[in-house]
Design a protein around this motif. Sequence first.
Motif, short mmCIF file in Angstrom:
data_model
loop_
_atom_site.label_atom_id
_atom_site.label_comp_id
_atom_site.label_asym_id
_atom_site.label_seq_id
_atom_site.Cartn_x
_atom_site.Cartn_y
_atom_site.Cartn_z
N ARG A 1 -16.36 24.51 -0.18
CA ARG A 1 -16.53 23.61 -1.31
C ARG A 1 -16.39 22.17 -0.80
O ARG A 1 -15.51 21.88 0.01
CB ARG A 1 -15.44 23.87 -2.37
N PRO A 2 -17.25 21.25 -1.24
CA PRO A 2 -17.14 19.86 -0.77
C PRO A 2 -15.84 19.22 -1.22
O PRO A 2 -15.33 19.52 -2.31
CB PRO A 2 -18.35 19.17 -1.41
N GLU A 3 -15.29 18.37 -0.39
CA GLU A 3 -14.06 17.66 -0.74
C GLU A 3 -14.39 16.46 -1.63
O GLU A 3 -15.49 15.94 -1.63
CB GLU A 3 -13.34 17.20 0.53
N GLY A 4 -13.39 16.01 -2.37
CA GLY A 4 -13.56 14.84 -3.21
C GLY A 4 -14.37 15.12 -4.45
O GLY A 4 -14.58 16.27 -4.85
N ASP A 5 -14.84 14.06 -5.08
CA ASP A 5 -15.64 14.16 -6.29
C ASP A 5 -17.09 13.88 -5.98
O ASP A 5 -17.43 13.26 -4.96
CB ASP A 5 -15.14 13.17 -7.35
N GLY A 6 -17.96 14.29 -6.88
CA GLY A 6 -19.38 14.09 -6.66
C GLY A 6 -19.82 12.65 -6.86
O GLY A 6 -20.85 12.23 -6.32
N PHE A 7 -19.06 11.88 -7.64
CA PHE A 7 -19.39 10.48 -7.90
C PHE A 7 -18.09 9.67 -7.77
O PHE A 7 -17.08 10.04 -8.37
CB PHE A 7 -19.97 10.31 -9.30
N PRO A 8 -18.12 8.56 -7.01
CA PRO A 8 -16.91 7.74 -6.86
C PRO A 8 -16.60 6.98 -8.15
O PRO A 8 -17.12 5.89 -8.38
CB PRO A 8 -17.27 6.80 -5.71
N LEU A 9 -15.75 7.55 -8.97
CA LEU A 9 -15.46 7.01 -10.29
C LEU A 9 -14.67 5.70 -10.18
O LEU A 9 -13.67 5.62 -9.48
CB LEU A 9 -14.66 8.03 -11.09
N ASP A 10 -15.13 4.70 -10.89
CA ASP A 10 -14.44 3.41 -10.95
C ASP A 10 -13.87 3.24 -12.35
O ASP A 10 -14.63 3.06 -13.31
CB ASP A 10 -15.40 2.27 -10.61
N LEU A 11 -12.56 3.34 -12.48
CA LEU A 11 -11.93 3.13 -13.78
C LEU A 11 -10.53 2.59 -13.58
O LEU A 11 -9.96 2.71 -12.50
CB LEU A 11 -11.92 4.40 -14.63
N ARG A 12 -9.98 2.02 -14.63
CA ARG A 12 -8.60 1.52 -14.60
C ARG A 12 -7.79 2.27 -15.65
O ARG A 12 -8.32 2.65 -16.70
CB ARG A 12 -8.54 0.01 -14.87
N VAL A 13 -6.52 2.43 -15.37
CA VAL A 13 -5.61 3.07 -16.32
C VAL A 13 -4.46 2.10 -16.58
O VAL A 13 -3.86 1.56 -15.65
CB VAL A 13 -5.06 4.40 -15.78
N THR A 14 -4.18 1.85 -17.84
CA THR A 14 -3.04 1.01 -18.23
C THR A 14 -2.11 1.83 -19.10
O THR A 14 -2.52 2.80 -19.74
CB THR A 14 -3.51 -0.24 -18.99
N GLY A 15 -0.85 1.44 -19.10
CA GLY A 15 0.15 2.14 -19.91
C GLY A 15 0.64 1.30 -21.06
O GLY A 15 0.67 0.06 -20.99
N ARG A 16 0.98 1.96 -22.15
CA ARG A 16 1.59 1.28 -23.28
C ARG A 16 2.85 2.05 -23.65
O ARG A 16 2.92 3.26 -23.55
CB ARG A 16 0.63 1.21 -24.48
N LEU A 17 3.84 1.32 -24.09
CA LEU A 17 5.12 1.94 -24.49
C LEU A 17 5.07 2.40 -25.95
O LEU A 17 4.33 1.83 -26.74
CB LEU A 17 6.26 0.96 -24.27
#
Length: 290
Positions: free
Chosen positions: A274-290
């Motif tokens: 099985r190929p390593e990694g993901d099929g598309f290099p996903l560009d996203l940001r994650v922020t947290g809220r309290l």
Amino acid sequence: MRHKTGEMHGTRTGLRADATAQLADLERRNPEWHAWLRLLREALRAFDDAAWSDGLGDPSGARAADAPLLHGRVLTVDSQRLGRLLQDLAATAAATGLAGTQSLARYRFSAETDVDLLAAVLRHDRSRLEGLGALETVVRLASLPLLQACRRSLQQQVPRPWPHGYCPICGSWPLLAELRSLDRSRWLRCGRCGGDWPVSWLCCAFCGESDHERLGTLVLEGEPETLTVETCSNCSGYLKAITTLQAIPPFELLLRDLDTVDLDVAALDRGFVRPEGDGFPLDLRVTGRL
């Protein structure tokens, strides 16, 4: 090109509809999987929690035609909810006593670190995840409820047709293929977000190879041809295929993958991977809220 696999034991396909019952059945038949099944049971509690859907932001700009729907987005997560899930999973893993999990009992999560690790898993950031050991497994399981929520919110926006082998929502390679309904149409299934998308029969999901001379099938000896392995001699990739009347529920995908490990062994023994990694290099940001 078909290959009979005489040395494999038959793999069960009659998993019951209820996920809790399926987990219990798998543990009864495979007690050596007890630790992993405990973690899956813990993840199941958060799997369909609608609260994870609250933080799906709009794309930051125009999306390229080949980009998954999560590409370029900002996801906002409830830091306390994420922290509780990570702590529960870490405690469950540590309690199994498996090698490498004991340190999780002493690990101290923080809102900033939680969000950072979650983002690294979603982007498949190997440099950030390297050396985390059992902690990486915990974070990957904790990412599933968020990815499931994203799929529920975005599945109506999936372009049809989607001509790529990677998931149109999160960019992951497919976990398995479904040969679905009476016409045995071929659908690829994502094991992370649960997405599905139809593809042509003669096409490798990983490299796009369509020459039937380079595509093959491994078949279980003495079993109905409802469980097979699709192989590609061009990229040496393989993908498990399951015949089913309807789409397999997202959580059950993980259990079907586990319950068909004999197929993985057969493919690996023959040099397929099985190929390593993901099929598309996903560009996203994650922020947290309290």
